[in-house]
Structure formats: C-alpha cells, structure tokens
Design an enzyme around this catalytic site. Sequence first.
Site, PDB file in Angstrom:
ATOM      1  N   SER A 153       0.811  -1.224   0.000  1.00 30.09           N
ATOM      2  CA  SER A 153       0.000   0.000   0.000  1.00 30.09           C
ATOM      3  C   SER A 153       0.843   1.271   0.000  1.00 30.09           C
ATOM      4  O   SER A 153       0.306   2.374  -0.044  1.00 30.09           O
ATOM      5  CB  SER A 153      -0.906   0.020   1.235  1.00 30.09           C
ATOM      6  OG  SER A 153      -0.120  -0.024   2.421  1.00 30.09           O
ATOM      7  N   SER A 154       2.168   1.136   0.039  1.00 35.44           N
ATOM      8  CA  SER A 154       3.062   2.271   0.255  1.00 35.44           C
ATOM      9  C   SER A 154       2.952   3.348  -0.821  1.00 35.44           C
ATOM     10  O   SER A 154       3.212   3.100  -2.005  1.00 35.44           O
ATOM     11  CB  SER A 154       4.508   1.782   0.321  1.00 35.44           C
ATOM     12  OG  SER A 154       5.413   2.872   0.325  1.00 35.44           O
ATOM     13  N   ASN A 155       2.588   4.553  -0.387  1.00 33.58           N
ATOM     14  CA  ASN A 155       2.617   5.705  -1.284  1.00 33.58           C
ATOM     15  C   ASN A 155       4.044   6.038  -1.680  1.00 33.58           C
ATOM     16  O   ASN A 155       4.318   6.443  -2.815  1.00 33.58           O
ATOM     17  CB  ASN A 155       1.989   6.925  -0.605  1.00 33.58           C
ATOM     18  CG  ASN A 155       0.557   6.683  -0.186  1.00 33.58           C
ATOM     19  OD1 ASN A 155      -0.247   6.169  -0.957  1.00 33.58           O
ATOM     20  ND2 ASN A 155       0.236   7.049   1.043  1.00 33.58           N
TER      21      ASN A 155
END
Length: 330
Positions: free
Chosen positions: A80-82
């Site tokens: 999910s890392s932006n």
Amino acid sequence: MTVPGSRRDPGPRICLAVLPTPLVRARRLERVLGCGPIYVKRDDLSGFGVSGNKARPLEFLIGDALAQGADVLVAGGAPSSNFCAAAALAARTVGLDCDLIFAGPPPTTPSVNVELARAAGARLCFDVVATREELDAAVVAHAESLRSLGRRPYAVPRGGATAVGAAGFACAAKELAEQCEAIGITPEVVVVATGSGGTQAGLVAGQVGFALPWRVVGASVSRPADTMSGLILRLSQDCADGLGLTRPAVADVDVCDLVGPGFGIASTEDRLSARLALQHEGLLLDDYYGAKAMTMLRGLLETACPTPVVFWHTGGVSAALTTLTRGAPT
C-alpha cells in the site's frame, strides 16, 4: 541550493513537486465541528503523480542519489506504500533503475500503488521479509547485493525518513510560514500524520530552526507514540545539523498514538473523520494516514485546542480511492 534562513546547503535537489501547495480555509468543516479557524495544507496536490507529500523528500533523495553517481534506487514498504510508488516514478524520470522491496507476498487484490510502481518500470521484489519492521535492513542488504554485482545503489529506508529527505519538510515549514504571513494568520498548531517519521521530523526542524510560532503535533499511525518521539527527535536533530539550524529539544516533539486497530485499519472514528472531510470539504483521506490524523485533529479541537490550526493533508489519494471502490463502510 540553500534553504532560506539556514546556514548550510542541504545538497542537490531536483524539481518534482509544484510548489507551494495550496493553503486553504476549511469553512464547512469548521461549521460541522463547531470551531475554527481550520486551514488545510494541500500536499495531496503536490503535482507529481499521486505522490502527495512524498514528492518533497524525493526531491532531495533523488538529487543526492544522482550526486553520488547512483544508477539504481532501492526502497521498501508495504504494497500500500505511497512512498514506493512515488520513488519508482521519481527514479525513472531521471533515468535511475528502481528496485522495491516489499514485506510479504504480492497483494491478493489489486493495489494502485503496486501497479503504479510496476507501470513506471520498477523491479518488484515480494516475500523478501515477513514484516514491515524488517524492511530497512532488507533494503540495505539488497543494495549490498547489487553493489557486489557492480551496480551503484542508493538505499532509502521506509518513507524516505533520513536527514536528507527530512530537509524537504524543513523547506515546507518555511513555505507554510510565508503563506500564513501573506494571508495574515498565525497558526497555533500544525497537525500531521506520522508514519516513518520523516515528515514530522522535517517540520519540527523547520519550526524550531526558523523560530516559527506554532507547535507540530503528529498522529502516530503505525508505532507507539513514545517510540516515534525518540525517532523523530533524532531525525529532526540530524536534519537541523545538516541545514545549520538550531537543534530541536525533547519538548519540541509532540506525538499522539493514533494506531487504533492497526496500521491501515480505520476505526469507527477514523471512518467518521474521512466521511466528514469528504462530504464537507471534498477531501479524500486514506485509512493509513489522513483519516487518523483527522481523528486526532477532532480530538484536539474537542479539548479546546487553540486555533487557528493547520491540517497537513499528506496525500494517500490512491489508497483512499481503493478503499472507496472496494466498498469499505463509510
């Protein structure tokens, strides 16, 4: 490039973000919460992909990587890392390869950030470690393996949380001060989500170093507040040292525990926060950072926090849209 008011050059910087990001008053949110003034610093509108505030540290991190002659950027995070998606885009725009290290297996449902990184041309490495806590060591180990093959890697910890990356947010503190002066306000509190700690550390370094009149309060979204306080203090001091600014002290670091049910898991209050922001201001807040920071802001205002306050919208738009399209309760 010298940051205004600093005594040292923080190092090379490339241009990614469209700055300054807007500072807008949230009058409808003020009405529904019964207090104000509330301003929103729109780093979700940084103008580089959907990277939000991550464009700020990457301007300095990519600049440093190029100055060191790197040919591949190595970073890590959750699917999910932006930051991972933003790092892949930033690396490719300057001709660097990008290897991304992820904890655990590939996501079983589509992840916008993973697909953005893939589309940008990053090499995705899943199942390297089991947990997020092991990622920073795994990034270093992967970089060393590349070095043994003759590559020139530049390793970046989770979220770009280094003194170099934090310099981007020290600049952002100065940017906010200039915007506040232009519209004639003096904030009392700046509220920001705190994950890896780089955003808050840089804002604290700038707030103290430039003698700005507010306090920065961080909503810790993944680790205990006392753990994050020490990490942010050290990182803010390293950032200040790099810029030749006054070092922050223990009293300058204010962190509240907003982990709730877990990282990326919204509580009932977090969902209410996201709904209020969306329905009254058109703001998309993700479950990982934005909604939890808004919950903290609501709590502070309920306890008569002095105003004006600034809510720092760090971004997370792709995660917020993913939540909405999966039909999560609102």
